[in-house]
Design a protein around this motif. Structure first.
Motif, PDB file in Angstrom:
ATOM      1  N   PHE A 182       8.558 -12.349  40.024  1.00 47.06           N
ATOM      2  CA  PHE A 182       7.795 -11.386  39.226  1.00 47.06           C
ATOM      3  C   PHE A 182       6.846 -10.577  40.123  1.00 47.06           C
ATOM      4  O   PHE A 182       6.696  -9.358  39.963  1.00 47.06           O
ATOM      5  CB  PHE A 182       7.019 -12.134  38.147  1.00 47.06           C
ATOM      6  CG  PHE A 182       6.120 -11.275  37.308  1.00 47.06           C
ATOM      7  CD1 PHE A 182       6.618 -10.552  36.228  1.00 47.06           C
ATOM      8  CD2 PHE A 182       4.762 -11.178  37.591  1.00 47.06           C
ATOM      9  CE1 PHE A 182       5.783  -9.758  35.452  1.00 47.06           C
ATOM     10  CE2 PHE A 182       3.922 -10.392  36.827  1.00 47.06           C
ATOM     11  CZ  PHE A 182       4.444  -9.679  35.750  1.00 47.06           C
ATOM     12  N   LYS A 183       6.221 -11.227  41.098  1.00 45.30           N
ATOM     13  CA  LYS A 183       5.279 -10.555  42.001  1.00 45.30           C
ATOM     14  C   LYS A 183       5.982  -9.596  42.965  1.00 45.30           C
ATOM     15  O   LYS A 183       5.328  -8.736  43.574  1.00 45.30           O
ATOM     16  CB  LYS A 183       4.486 -11.602  42.789  1.00 45.30           C
ATOM     17  CG  LYS A 183       3.446 -12.330  41.948  1.00 45.30           C
ATOM     18  CD  LYS A 183       2.870 -13.522  42.685  1.00 45.30           C
ATOM     19  CE  LYS A 183       2.077 -13.100  43.906  1.00 45.30           C
ATOM     20  NZ  LYS A 183       1.436 -14.274  44.579  1.00 45.30           N
ATOM     21  N   LEU A 184       7.305  -9.743  43.109  1.00 44.47           N
ATOM     22  CA  LEU A 184       8.064  -8.853  43.994  1.00 44.47           C
ATOM     23  C   LEU A 184       8.448  -7.541  43.298  1.00 44.47           C
ATOM     24  O   LEU A 184       9.045  -6.661  43.928  1.00 44.47           O
ATOM     25  CB  LEU A 184       9.339  -9.547  44.484  1.00 44.47           C
ATOM     26  CG  LEU A 184       9.157 -10.829  45.310  1.00 44.47           C
ATOM     27  CD1 LEU A 184      10.521 -11.414  45.679  1.00 44.47           C
ATOM     28  CD2 LEU A 184       8.337 -10.560  46.562  1.00 44.47           C
ATOM     29  N   ALA A 185       8.109  -7.424  42.012  1.00 45.05           N
ATOM     30  CA  ALA A 185       8.469  -6.221  41.256  1.00 45.05           C
ATOM     31  C   ALA A 185       7.767  -4.992  41.819  1.00 45.05           C
ATOM     32  O   ALA A 185       6.621  -5.050  42.291  1.00 45.05           O
ATOM     33  CB  ALA A 185       8.118  -6.401  39.785  1.00 45.05           C
ATOM     34  N   CYS A 186       8.447  -3.870  41.787  1.00 45.07           N
ATOM     35  CA  CYS A 186       7.882  -2.611  42.262  1.00 45.07           C
ATOM     36  C   CYS A 186       6.692  -2.201  41.385  1.00 45.07           C
ATOM     37  O   CYS A 186       6.665  -2.518  40.188  1.00 45.07           O
ATOM     38  CB  CYS A 186       8.937  -1.506  42.228  1.00 45.07           C
ATOM     39  SG  CYS A 186      10.361  -1.835  43.293  1.00 45.07           S
ATOM     40  N   PRO A 187       5.709  -1.495  41.948  1.00 43.23           N
ATOM     41  CA  PRO A 187       4.506  -1.107  41.198  1.00 43.23           C
ATOM     42  C   PRO A 187       4.799  -0.304  39.932  1.00 43.23           C
ATOM     43  O   PRO A 187       4.049  -0.390  38.958  1.00 43.23           O
ATOM     44  CB  PRO A 187       3.716  -0.264  42.210  1.00 43.23           C
ATOM     45  CG  PRO A 187       4.184  -0.731  43.552  1.00 43.23           C
ATOM     46  CD  PRO A 187       5.635  -1.083  43.368  1.00 43.23           C
ATOM     47  N   ASP A 188       5.879   0.493  39.956  1.00 38.51           N
ATOM     48  CA  ASP A 188       6.171   1.341  38.792  1.00 38.51           C
ATOM     49  C   ASP A 188       7.043   0.636  37.755  1.00 38.51           C
ATOM     50  O   ASP A 188       7.468   1.248  36.773  1.00 38.51           O
ATOM     51  CB  ASP A 188       6.865   2.630  39.249  1.00 38.51           C
ATOM     52  CG  ASP A 188       8.187   2.351  39.969  1.00 38.51           C
ATOM     53  OD1 ASP A 188       8.366   1.210  40.454  1.00 38.51           O
ATOM     54  OD2 ASP A 188       9.033   3.270  40.052  1.00 38.51           O
TER      55      ASP A 188
END
Length: 309
Positions: A182-188
């Motif tokens: 989940f923390k690897l998700a892109c900012p957008d």
């Protein structure tokens, strides 16, 4: 490519610091995994084979041990292979599967502990109604609840995670964890649904915890009134209480460190913190119940005595 991950391979970088001692760690890990399988499978077989142990408490214990085998099998085989390999990668699908196994294993443990607490509550606080409540059908429903609840919750959670667009493929752990992915998700990337599911899951299992506390309040109040109830509490509730406290300590500590802990700690210490719940409970639980519960202890001693003859 909206809501579709472009990452197909993850790198488990947590293992890098252990490669200088990989043969030693491999040997110890393999031996420990064999011990986990032996003590849990032995208890499962004893309970299944002995009809005198076909009672709610022992059936739940059998389910507890099965979950221990399930959870550790989701980690140790892959970890052992990684120790023998120069490439510490895992496929996207394999990572999601491992994350599912790790989370469902931990939450299934808590669900089973909650059902065990309910069983002890009925046995000590409502002894006259125990057999009418804990029928074969009821115990089947409770076992299904303890397994299907985490399976359904984390199936949804993993499906939501699979829709995230990821901007990195490096996982600084020995195994895959849903929170790390989940923390690897892109900012957008839209993570609202995953966040809602995470908070819902937390609420459900906090309720499990409060339910267990409620049962123990009643158990203690009832036990102090009667010597027989105190004996029953010491024989059957103490193993459960030790398992519960151990589980909560290692899980809460891991979760708190994973979310709020410092990354300045040595990687080897971070690794140990991460796998505590795969090291301590799977071996400790069957040993505690095996030595403390009279029927199981007598059965084990009988088998040992027959073998010596």
């Amino acid at each position: 490519m909206d809501n579709v991950s472009i990452v197909r391979i993850f790198t488990l970088s947590g293992i890098n610091k252990t490669m200088n001692f990989r043969i030693t760690i491999f040997s110890l890990s393999l031996l420990y995994y064999c011990v986990i399988l032996f003590v849990n499978v032995a208890l499962i077989v004893i309970i299944i084979v002995d009809e005198n142990l076909h009672e709610p408490m022992y059936i739940l214990l059998c389910s507890f041990c099965m979950n221990g085998v399930y959870g550790t099998t989701g980690f140790y085989p892959k970890f052992l292979l990684d120790l023998l390999s120069s490439s510490h990668e895992i496929s996207y699908e394999g990572c999601l599967l491992q994350a599912f196994v790790m989370y469902s294993f931990a939450c299934c443990d808590l669900s089973i502990l909650a059902v065990m607490a309910y069983d002890r509550y009925l046995a000590i606080c409502r002894p006259l109604h125990y057999h009418s409540y804990m029928t074969k059908r009821r115990i089947s429903q409770l076992v299904c609840f303890s397994w299907l609840t985490p399976f359904c919750i984390f199936s949804i959670s993993i499906i939501l995670t699979s829709t995230l667009k990821l901007c990195s493929s490096k996982i600084q752990k020995l195994f895959c964890v849903n929170w790390i992915i989940f923390k690897l998700a892109c900012p957008d990337t839209d993570t609202i649904a995953s966040s809602i599911m995470s908070h819902t899951t937390t609420f459900i299992y906090v309720c499990h915890g409060f339910f267990i506390i409620w049962t123990y309040i009643h158990l203690v109040i009832t036990s102090v009134k009667s010597k027989d109830d105190r004996v029953k509490f010491m024989q059957t509730c103490v193993p459960h209480l030790v398992s519960l406290i151990t589980f909560l300590v290692v899980i809460v500590f891991d979760l708190m460190y994973m979310r709020f802990g410092s990354t300045d700690l040595p990687q080897s210490l971070q690794n140990f913190i991460a796998i505590e719940f795969l090291l301590i409970p799977p071996v400790m639980n069957p040993l505690i119940y095996g030595f403390k519960l009279t029927k199981i202890r007598n059965r084990i001693l009988a088998l040992v005595y027959v073998d010596r003859k």
